[in-house]
Design a protein around this motif. Structure first.
Motif, short mmCIF file in Angstrom:
data_model
loop_
_atom_site.label_atom_id
_atom_site.label_comp_id
_atom_site.label_asym_id
_atom_site.label_seq_id
_atom_site.Cartn_x
_atom_site.Cartn_y
_atom_site.Cartn_z
N PRO A 72 0.98 -1.33 -0.14
CA PRO A 72 0.06 0.23 -0.01
C PRO A 72 0.82 1.31 0.13
O PRO A 72 1.89 1.34 0.66
N GLY A 73 0.42 2.18 -0.76
CA GLY A 73 1.25 3.39 -0.75
C GLY A 73 2.25 3.58 -1.92
O GLY A 73 2.63 4.55 -2.24
N ASP A 74 2.50 2.19 -2.26
CA ASP A 74 3.75 2.39 -3.47
C ASP A 74 3.43 1.19 -4.19
O ASP A 74 4.10 0.14 -4.40
N PRO A 75 2.34 1.46 -5.21
CA PRO A 75 1.62 0.29 -6.09
C PRO A 75 2.83 -0.28 -7.03
O PRO A 75 3.57 0.72 -7.40
N THR A 76 2.93 -1.47 -7.51
CA THR A 76 3.78 -2.07 -8.04
C THR A 76 2.71 -2.24 -9.61
O THR A 76 1.41 -2.67 -9.37
N TYR A 77 3.20 -1.88 -10.82
CA TYR A 77 2.37 -2.18 -11.92
C TYR A 77 3.03 -3.11 -12.91
O TYR A 77 4.18 -3.38 -12.81
N ARG A 78 2.33 -3.80 -13.48
CA ARG A 78 2.76 -4.68 -14.80
C ARG A 78 2.22 -4.36 -16.04
O ARG A 78 1.12 -3.93 -15.94
N ALA A 79 2.81 -4.81 -16.97
CA ALA A 79 2.17 -4.57 -18.49
C ALA A 79 1.33 -5.96 -18.61
O ALA A 79 1.69 -6.75 -18.29
N THR A 80 0.10 -5.49 -19.12
CA THR A 80 -0.75 -6.57 -19.48
C THR A 80 -0.26 -7.26 -20.81
O THR A 80 0.79 -6.52 -21.33
N ASP A 81 -1.00 -8.24 -21.41
CA ASP A 81 -0.66 -8.66 -22.59
C ASP A 81 -0.54 -7.66 -23.95
O ASP A 81 0.42 -7.67 -24.63
N LEU A 82 -1.43 -6.81 -23.83
CA LEU A 82 -1.46 -5.74 -24.57
C LEU A 82 -0.44 -4.49 -24.57
O LEU A 82 0.43 -4.35 -25.53
N GLY A 83 -0.25 -4.34 -23.37
CA GLY A 83 1.05 -3.58 -23.21
C GLY A 83 2.37 -4.21 -23.51
O GLY A 83 3.34 -3.53 -24.42
N ARG A 84 2.48 -5.53 -23.10
CA ARG A 84 3.69 -6.18 -23.60
C ARG A 84 3.74 -6.20 -25.13
O ARG A 84 4.95 -6.30 -25.62
N SER A 85 2.49 -6.24 -25.84
CA SER A 85 2.64 -6.51 -27.32
C SER A 85 3.25 -5.14 -28.01
O SER A 85 3.76 -5.21 -29.07
N LEU A 86 3.35 -4.05 -27.25
CA LEU A 86 4.02 -2.97 -27.77
C LEU A 86 5.55 -3.00 -27.46
O LEU A 86 6.20 -1.83 -28.26
N ARG A 87 6.08 -3.73 -26.85
CA ARG A 87 7.61 -3.99 -26.85
C ARG A 87 8.29 -3.85 -28.08
O ARG A 87 9.20 -3.21 -28.42
N PRO A 88 7.85 -4.81 -29.21
CA PRO A 88 8.60 -4.76 -30.25
C PRO A 88 8.58 -3.36 -31.12
O PRO A 88 9.66 -2.91 -31.58
N LEU A 89 7.30 -2.94 -30.82
CA LEU A 89 7.52 -1.44 -31.59
C LEU A 89 8.33 -0.47 -30.89
O LEU A 89 9.10 0.35 -31.41
N ILE A 90 8.27 -0.45 -29.51
CA ILE A 90 9.42 0.45 -28.61
C ILE A 90 10.98 0.23 -29.16
O ILE A 90 11.40 1.02 -29.37
N LEU A 91 11.10 -1.11 -29.28
CA LEU A 91 12.60 -1.64 -29.82
C LEU A 91 12.96 -1.25 -31.16
O LEU A 91 14.12 -0.45 -31.30
#
Length: 160
Positions: A72-91
């Motif tokens: 609590p107070g410092d949440p942790t986030y993770r990319a969803t499948d949709l978010g991870r699918s943008l990694r090749p574009l970022i690269l």
């Protein structure tokens, strides 16, 4: 959010998902392992309220989610499948940006973690492994193409 001029254009749909430059920046940081709110904020040097709003927008788009085990107070986030699918574009976008610079002027490079050797990402066809950034690959209309898209792109050629 920007609306696509041609609603069934895949490029326009991608731009609608990305929308703002900071979408890719935040995803890049999270995919790079900085997943706690405090770490993302520190890495991006973004005010907490601005970052909270941006993360909320990415969660609403389905690109990020909260890790249920976060403190609590410092949440942790993770990319969803949709978010991870943008990694090749970022690269590929990072490689494009680096190609505009002399090697000694590059501030961030993609390397093979095992060897430390700089790599140059390319886009290949998953089935054949062939590079698709050559003249032998063209856009063609898909089965659900609107009249506007059909007017711009040819029918796929048989035998492919």
């Amino acid at each position: 959010m920007t609306r696509a001029r041609i609603s069934d254009c895949p490029l326009a749909r991608t731009v609608e998902v990305i929308d703002r430059w900071w979408t890719l920046e935040i995803l890049h940081v999270v995919l790079g392992g900085h997943t706690r709110f405090s770490a993302i904020r520190r890495d991006l040097e973004t005010p907490a309220d601005v970052l909270a709003d941006r993360i909320a927008a990415l969660r609403a788009k389905g690109l990020l989610e909260v890790d249920d085990t976060a403190e609590p107070g410092d949440p942790t986030y993770r990319a969803t499948d949709l978010g991870r699918s943008l990694r090749p574009l970022i690269l590929v976008m990072a490689a494009f940006g680096n190609h505009q610079l002399a090697p000694e002027d590059r501030s961030v490079v993609l390397v093979d973690e095992e060897t430390g050797r700089e790599v140059d990402p390319v886009v290949v066809d998953r089935a054949t492994g062939r590079r698709v950034d050559t003249a032998g690959f063209v856009f063609a209309r898909g089965p659900k193409a609107s009249e506007q898209v059909a007017a711009r792109y040819p029918e796929p050629q048989a035998g492919g």
